[in-house]
Every structure is written in structure tokens, then in C-alpha cells.
Write an enzyme that holds these catalytic residues in place. Structure first.
Site, PDB file in Angstrom:
ATOM      1  N   ASP A  24       0.918  -1.284   0.043  1.00  0.00           N
ATOM      2  CA  ASP A  24       0.098  -0.029  -0.077  1.00  0.00           C
ATOM      3  C   ASP A  24       0.955   1.154  -0.074  1.00  0.00           C
ATOM      4  OD1 ASP A  24      -2.369   1.782   0.659  1.00  0.00           O
ATOM      5  OD2 ASP A  24      -1.376   1.584   2.749  1.00  0.00           O
ATOM      6  N   ASP A  26      -0.074   5.139   1.105  1.00  0.00           N
ATOM      7  CA  ASP A  26      -0.270   5.896   2.379  1.00  0.00           C
ATOM      8  C   ASP A  26      -0.277   5.303   3.535  1.00  0.00           C
ATOM      9  OD1 ASP A  26      -1.053   8.838   0.940  1.00  0.00           O
ATOM     10  OD2 ASP A  26      -1.804   7.284  -0.235  1.00  0.00           O
ATOM     11  N   ASP A 208      -2.170  -0.710   5.683  1.00  0.00           N
ATOM     12  CA  ASP A 208      -2.347  -0.011   7.077  1.00  0.00           C
ATOM     13  C   ASP A 208      -3.901   0.241   7.575  1.00  0.00           C
ATOM     14  OD1 ASP A 208      -2.574   2.161   5.270  1.00  0.00           O
ATOM     15  OD2 ASP A 208      -2.728   3.439   6.770  1.00  0.00           O
TER      16      ASP A 208
HETATM   17 MG   LIG Z   1      -3.331   2.921   3.425  1.00  0.00          MG
END
Ligand SMILES: [Mg+2]
Length: 257
Positions: A24, A26, A208
Site C-alpha cells: 500500500d 499512504d 495499514d
Molecule cells: Mg494506506
């Protein structure tokens, strides 16, 4: 430090296995910042990613809710597989995919409604991502948050065929085609593995947030999954933050050299 994860990865790679790393952007490669535009990739991280991307034994994919062109411009490396709009669009590293059942008419309608209504909500911003349309509300004052929620409900009721993905102070409207990061990660892992030299490979997925949890579930038993940060998770492993993730990636680059 996540010693179990590192030990596992280094053991596999020491035996000559290849690596498919699906990451991923961000919150995984860059810290979460007040404005998504300022989520810039650190040069040292780019160098590590480049080492992974150019290794004969590894394939690197970056999978994001951002528009494809946006995430590609931020990472700015060749030999990387980029997935945008939560994997509805995938390009790079010899792969190309655009979800065949996406009809942009609903997205265009949603954008029109959002743009017209967002003008009256101070601080809101509409972003058209091609295969998704987003309503950013990070800069919307608390007194106006209710108007944001009402607008979201109005779009979902008024425009058929859309699914809502809530993010960090953003609402993403995507076509309801049952395709997200989980499906996209499996798609990428399957194809990327076939381009690696024979002899086995390990798939690593790190992310996240909630959209990554779908990928952790989809890849269960087929990949080493890593949750970056706190919160309940279906991932096999956890790193504390972006900095620990960077340590893992650097160690991988060394192990593959
Ligand atoms: Mg993310």
C-alpha cells in the site's frame, strides 16, 4: 523491530525463493500527513523500492486507493506494477488491467452531484480518479460534517451501482463490481509469480487500513501479510509504523542482492 517477520522472510529468501511484494502507499510507505497531496515518498525509501523493483528475484507492486496516475507519479519508478482506485486499474511491469464491468456513467453522475453540492460545503473537495470519485472532507469544519454525511447518503441513494469506501477523511465512491484490494492483490500475485525464475516464491503484502484487511483475508495462507500500525487485524505480522516497514524493506533488498 518485528523479528519473527524478518526471520521468516530472510529464511525463505536465503533458500533462493523469489519475492512478490505488494505494498500500500499512504500509511505504509509514507507517514499519514494532514493533506494527501503532501504524502511524498522519501528518497531513501524510493532507493530501497528501486532495489526491489530491479532485482531479478523480485517483483514490486504498489496498490493504492489513489488514482493510478497519482500513485505512479509519487513512486516514479519503472519496473513497478501500479494499482490505482483500490485495484480497479493495474498497469506496469508488463501487466495491464482495467475492471471490465466498470461503467463510468454512474461515476460521472456521482461526480456531477458531488461537485454541485460540495460548492455549498466549505472545505470539501471532489476528486475524479477515473474509476472512482472521492469526496475529501479533511478541511470541513465540524459544524459542516453532517452536510457531508447527508451528501454521501444522497449520492448512494440517487446513483445506482456504487459502493462507498470510507477512508481517512475521504469517501471514495467506486463501481459496485466486487473487486477491491483483495481481488487485485491475488490477480497481481498470480501473474507476477509466473514472471519470476522457477523455484518458488514468497508473496508479501503490507498495508495499514480497512481496505488492506480485505487483502489480508483474500491472501490468507498464500502470502505473508503485514499490518502497519495499530488496530485489530487479520494479518500474520505487524510492524509499528512506516519506519519499521522501511527497515523490513531494506533488509529484503539486502537479502535479494
Ligand atoms: Mg494506506
Amino acid at each position: 523491530m518485528p523479528p519473527r517477520l524478518l526471520a521468516r522472510l530472510e529464511r525463505e529468501l536465503a533458500c533462493g525463493a523469489g519475492l512478490v511484494a505488494i505494498l500500500d502507499y499512504d500509511g505504509t510507505l509514507t507517514p499519514i500527513v494532514p493533506s494527501p497531496q503532501t504524502a511524498i515518498l522519501a528518497p531513501s525509501v524510493r532507493t530501497t523500492l528501486e532495489r526491489l523493483a530491479t532485482s531479478d528475484r523480485a517483483r514490486l507492486a504498489i496498490l493504492s486507493g489513489r488514482a493510478l496516475a497519482d500513485v505512479r507519479a509519487r513512486v516514479a519508478l519503472d519496473d513497478v506494477i501500479y494499482g490505482g482506485c483500490h485495484g480497479l486499474e493495474i498497469r506496469g511491469g508488463g501487466l495491464a488491467f482495467r475492471h471490465p464491468r466498470v461503467r463510468t456513467a454512474s461515476l460521472v453522475r456521482a461526480r456531477r452531484t458531488l461537485v454541485a453540492a460540495a460548492e455549498a460545503i466549505p472545505g470539501s473537495r471532489v476528486e475524479f480518479k477515473g474509476l472512482a470519485v472521492s469526496l475529501h472532507y479533511r478541511h470541513v469544519a465540524p459544524a459542516w460534517r453532517r452536510a457531508v454525511r447527508e451528501l454521501v447518503t444522497r449520492v448512494l441513494r440517487g446513483v445506482p451501482g456504487l459502493t462507498l469506501i470510507p477512508g481517512r477523511e475521504v469517501f471514495d465512491f467506486v463501481p459496485r463490481v466486487r473487486w477491491g484490494k483483495g481481488e487485485a492483490a491475488c490477480w497481481i500475485a498470480y501473474r507476477a509469480r509466473r514472471t519470476l525464475p522457477r523455484g518458488g516464491s514468497v508473496v508479501l503484502y503490507a498495508g495499514d487500513d480497512a481496505t488492506d484487511e480485505a487483502a489480508f483475508a483474500a491472501l490468507k495462507g498464500r502470502a505473508l501479510t503485514v499490518r502497519v500500525g495499530n488496530g485489530p487485524s487479520a494479518a500474520n505480522y505487524r510492524v509499528r509504523d512506516v519506519r519499521e516497514m522501511q527497515v523490513v524493506l531494506r533488509r529484503l533488498a539486502v537479502a535479494l542482492a
